[in-house]
Design a protein around this motif. Sequence first.
Motif, PDB file in Angstrom:
ATOM      1  N   ALA A 197       4.440  -6.102  -5.703  1.00  0.00           N
ATOM      2  CA  ALA A 197       2.937  -6.480  -5.538  1.00  0.00           C
ATOM      3  C   ALA A 197       3.040  -7.867  -5.175  1.00  0.00           C
ATOM      4  CB  ALA A 197       1.629  -5.779  -5.889  1.00  0.00           C
ATOM      5  N   ASP A 198       2.743  -7.994  -3.715  1.00  0.00           N
ATOM      6  CA  ASP A 198       2.530  -9.497  -4.060  1.00  0.00           C
ATOM      7  C   ASP A 198       1.272  -9.854  -2.819  1.00  0.00           C
ATOM      8  OD1 ASP A 198       3.230  -8.892  -0.970  1.00  0.00           O
ATOM      9  OD2 ASP A 198       5.563  -9.142  -1.863  1.00  0.00           O
ATOM     10  N   GLY A 199       1.108 -10.672  -2.269  1.00  0.00           N
ATOM     11  CA  GLY A 199       0.567 -10.935  -1.357  1.00  0.00           C
ATOM     12  C   GLY A 199      -0.247 -10.094  -0.050  1.00  0.00           C
ATOM     13  N   THR A 200       1.168  -9.591   0.241  1.00  0.00           N
ATOM     14  CA  THR A 200       1.484  -8.627   1.694  1.00  0.00           C
ATOM     15  C   THR A 200       1.786  -7.517   0.493  1.00  0.00           C
ATOM     16  OG1 THR A 200       2.969 -10.196   2.357  1.00  0.00           O
ATOM     17  CG2 THR A 200       2.468  -7.920   3.099  1.00  0.00           C
ATOM     18  N   LEU A 201       2.079  -6.833   0.087  1.00  0.00           N
ATOM     19  CA  LEU A 201       1.637  -5.688  -0.816  1.00  0.00           C
ATOM     20  C   LEU A 201       0.478  -5.692  -2.033  1.00  0.00           C
ATOM     21  CD1 LEU A 201       5.690  -4.354  -0.293  1.00  0.00           C
ATOM     22  CD2 LEU A 201       4.300  -3.657   1.077  1.00  0.00           C
TER      23      LEU A 201
ATOM     24  N   PRO B 192       1.057   1.277   1.672  1.00  0.00           N
ATOM     25  CA  PRO B 192       1.752   0.095   1.980  1.00  0.00           C
ATOM     26  C   PRO B 192       2.427  -0.249   2.790  1.00  0.00           C
ATOM     27  CG  PRO B 192       1.086   0.185  -0.647  1.00  0.00           C
ATOM     28  CD  PRO B 192       1.119   0.998  -0.310  1.00  0.00           C
ATOM     29  N   LEU B 193       3.717   0.558   2.270  1.00  0.00           N
ATOM     30  CA  LEU B 193       4.626   0.307   3.183  1.00  0.00           C
ATOM     31  C   LEU B 193       4.936   1.096   4.097  1.00  0.00           C
ATOM     32  CD1 LEU B 193       7.640   1.649  -0.047  1.00  0.00           C
ATOM     33  CD2 LEU B 193       6.757  -0.482   0.742  1.00  0.00           C
ATOM     34  N   ILE B 194       4.514   1.838   4.277  1.00  0.00           N
ATOM     35  CA  ILE B 194       3.904   2.895   5.628  1.00  0.00           C
ATOM     36  C   ILE B 194       2.510   3.033   5.953  1.00  0.00           C
ATOM     37  CG2 ILE B 194       3.372   5.095   6.848  1.00  0.00           C
ATOM     38  CD1 ILE B 194       5.558   4.669   5.167  1.00  0.00           C
ATOM     39  N   GLU B 195       1.779   2.103   5.594  1.00  0.00           N
ATOM     40  CA  GLU B 195       0.682   1.321   6.192  1.00  0.00           C
ATOM     41  C   GLU B 195       0.793   0.073   7.252  1.00  0.00           C
ATOM     42  OE1 GLU B 195      -3.971  -0.062   5.270  1.00  0.00           O
ATOM     43  OE2 GLU B 195      -3.282   1.985   4.842  1.00  0.00           O
ATOM     44  N   LEU B 196       1.295  -0.515   6.594  1.00  0.00           N
ATOM     45  CA  LEU B 196       1.955  -1.687   7.027  1.00  0.00           C
ATOM     46  C   LEU B 196       2.813  -1.746   8.088  1.00  0.00           C
ATOM     47  CD1 LEU B 196       1.863  -4.181   4.088  1.00  0.00           C
ATOM     48  CD2 LEU B 196       0.119  -4.230   5.634  1.00  0.00           C
ATOM     49  N   ALA B 197       3.725  -1.194   8.298  1.00  0.00           N
ATOM     50  CA  ALA B 197       4.689  -0.874   9.210  1.00  0.00           C
ATOM     51  C   ALA B 197       3.925  -0.094  10.432  1.00  0.00           C
ATOM     52  CB  ALA B 197       5.883   0.055   8.490  1.00  0.00           C
ATOM     53  N   ARG B 198       3.219   1.033   9.977  1.00  0.00           N
ATOM     54  CA  ARG B 198       2.821   1.320  10.894  1.00  0.00           C
ATOM     55  C   ARG B 198       1.553   0.237  11.353  1.00  0.00           C
ATOM     56  NH1 ARG B 198      -1.542   5.524   9.173  1.00  0.00           N
ATOM     57  NH2 ARG B 198      -1.739   6.114  11.552  1.00  0.00           N
TER      58      ARG B 198
ATOM     59  N   ILE C 264       6.820 -12.938   3.984  1.00  0.00           N
ATOM     60  CA  ILE C 264       5.807 -13.857   2.690  1.00  0.00           C
ATOM     61  C   ILE C 264       6.725 -15.103   2.242  1.00  0.00           C
ATOM     62  CG2 ILE C 264       6.508 -12.576   0.752  1.00  0.00           C
ATOM     63  CD1 ILE C 264       4.181 -12.493   0.053  1.00  0.00           C
ATOM     64  N   GLY C 265       5.875 -16.046   2.808  1.00  0.00           N
ATOM     65  CA  GLY C 265       5.763 -17.279   2.659  1.00  0.00           C
ATOM     66  C   GLY C 265       7.189 -17.763   2.967  1.00  0.00           C
ATOM     67  N   GLY C 266       7.859 -17.125   4.636  1.00  0.00           N
ATOM     68  CA  GLY C 266       8.652 -17.231   5.165  1.00  0.00           C
ATOM     69  C   GLY C 266       9.723 -16.922   4.999  1.00  0.00           C
TER      70      GLY C 266
END
Length: 291
Positions: free
Chosen positions: A217-221, A265-271, A128-130
């Motif tokens: 939580a951030d802009g991704t999670l 979100p840890l699983i949903e994004l990884a999938r 996130i953000g490099g």
Amino acid sequence: MNYYQNIINTILLSATIIFPSAYSFAQETPSKDQQQVDKNDRDGYSLSIALGYANIESPLYDEEKMDGWKLFIDGRYQWKGLFIELANDPARDKNLPAAGYNFYTTEHWNLDFIVAAVTPGTEFNYEIGGETKKISRGSTRGTGIRAQGSWGNSILQLVALPYFHEDLPSDSAVDYASLWLGHRWQIRNWSLNGLVGAVYKSSGLIDYQFGVPASEADGTLWSYEPSSGIDYTAYIDLSYPISKNILFQIYSRHTQYSDQTLDSPLIELARRWENRPEKEQEFGILLNYVF
């Protein structure tokens, strides 16, 4: 959906407590001699080492995604009721690594006090953000009771773990409970084994593993606090004894994790990023050496 899930949760947890006593009332009362079964008749050891091809895909653990050679080691040692079990075999969902004490034994039932490794540690990496960020979760260990019943070629196992070594954010009476049913069919020299199971995990246990607090939580999670859920597993294997100590085995295992786990979100994004499947599935062809 939550209504039916709550019903299943109640049945599963109630069965864990009620079933062993209910079964004993249903049988004829045994004589005093029959009741004096040596609690140490399981003393001794068992050990098997299996090597072969395995294909494993999981929505949860990237390190378990593999297609190639795999080694399984499964063993148990008991002395005067005290035991330790190393469970790294295709049916490992049922056979948790554990240590404990076999405090009650009858013709059909074994009751154990156990300390078991319930879930492995997890790690989630993203950018996130490099900047690369890492979120990790530790493994969990629970303490409780296990009841194992056997009648001929049929088995039943119930586990209830109300106490955990980790500080789970939960007020549930039992954070982990499981119910397993299995049967073996003998077809000449071939053995066909089937196993089905349901595993209940409290909101605190799932949150400890896959929850995301507001501080992470951030802009991704996004923040995520799950409720309780039930995982379902079906397992089948076909085996043939090549010699006294060598066993040929083909197996298949499928696990459907609860929505509460998959919606993290840890699983949903990884999938999404790693193209992980929705269900955990495993297939293998093994040679087992049984000591």
